[in-house]
Each structure stands twice: as C-alpha cells, then as structure tokens.
Write an enzyme that holds these catalytic residues in place. Sequence first.
Site, mmCIF file in Angstrom:
data_model
loop_
_atom_site.group_PDB
_atom_site.id
_atom_site.type_symbol
_atom_site.label_atom_id
_atom_site.label_comp_id
_atom_site.label_asym_id
_atom_site.label_seq_id
_atom_site.Cartn_x
_atom_site.Cartn_y
_atom_site.Cartn_z
ATOM 1 C CB CYS A 73 13.939 -0.828 -34.373
ATOM 2 S SG CYS A 73 12.173 -0.988 -34.008
ATOM 3 C CB CYS A 196 8.074 -6.108 -37.127
ATOM 4 S SG CYS A 196 9.879 -6.192 -37.303
#
Length: 242
Positions: A73, A196
Amino acid sequence: MTLKFDKYQGAGNDFVIVNNLDGKHDLSGEQIARLCDRRFGIGADGLILVEKSNDADFAMKFYNSDGKTASMCGNGGRCIARYAFDNGIAAKTMKFAAEDGLHEAEIIDSENVRIKMINVGNVNVFDDGMWANTGVPHFVKFVDDIDKVDIATEGRKLADDKRFAPDRTNVNFTDNANGFRLRTYERGVEGETLACGTGTVATALCINTKKGTPSPIALKAKGGLLKVYFEKNNNGYENIWL
C-alpha cells in the site's frame, strides 16, 4: 483485549497503525474488519502492523478494511514510515520490508514523505485501458470527465472482470482536462478512497506509456496531490518514488 493504536493519513488514505514489534498481537481478519468499520469501529481504509525484520528497520504487514492482507500500500507505506520516525523506530532515511519486497523511505519534512516502489515491467495495454502491477494490481481507464464516472458501479465491474481473475484488480479513472486527476476504486475497501498510492504510481506510468509525459507526474486525488518520479528503460520502469 486492550489495543493501543495510532491513526495516520496520507492524502486522505487513513490507516490504523499498531506497534507489533514484540509480536503480541495476533488479530483475526474479522477483528481487523471490525476495527476498520467506520460505524462500529475506529474507521480506516486499512490496518498496518509494524513488525520486526531481519533485513530492514522494520516490516509492514498491511490489511485492507475487509480484513484481508495485501502485498503493498503506497500511502500506507508513507504513513508507516512517518510513524516509525515519530516513534524512534527508524531515522529520517530508512528501509522497511513489505510482502512485495524491500522499500526505501525518506522523511522530507513535516508534510512530505516519499517511498521507493518496486520496479514495474511494461504496462499491459487493452482496448479499454491499461494495467500494471505496482505492488498490487491496478487497471487504469482514461475518461473524458472524471466527475461523471459512477466509481462504485464502474469500478466494481472492472475489478470483477474475468481478465483479472481470480485475484481481481484495483481500478483507477483519470482525465487531464485540468491537470491529471485521479479517482480510485479499491478492492478490499470495495469503494472509492480519497487517494491510493499504488494506484497513483500505476496511473502515472500508464500516462507516460500513453502520452509520453515525463517524470515527475503529479496527480490530483480527492485527498491531495501526489507526485510520482520514475525512470523508463527497455524492461519497463525503475527508480520509482511516490
């Protein structure tokens, strides 16, 4: 059970961070999903455990808000780097291990943190978009007006497309009507997030492949501005920094 945690956010991507250097916490997927629930829990896009590593300053164990693990991530990596610095776990320049490999990170100042991503092979081009794996899989679709896209419906449809079975994919929509803008549907969250990191990297590389736009590429997500630096070679992309 008493659980001490911190909450960090990177460009609106928010994460519950738990220090697990002593290895005492063994959270189930159900517990993690409950903690990330925005009505009955703390509320977050994901949960990160800070763990010991033999190869780096620490290891990052990342879970999406559904309680399932993901190999990387980007914004979570930036947040855990800041957490490690804030808590004396690492210096301003550091290395941490994630499931997709080792990552370098640097605390630039009080507002900015950068991390080095894995090398990415050539971008896959489809009739309706592009695809790249930046630690996790991302499909990138170029649209005329990003504000008119039904992210929940279109994102879920593409995430479930048989081309990306069985693991599915994250989905990014981008346009350049007023600078490059980005909206992302994240699998595991099953909805739109304010930003993101891995999706921003994938989108930047797809923009370079499609339009030849040089590094660095800045993308405006709902939660803030993110920049991607990279070098292109015959095998794809390297020296990628978010």
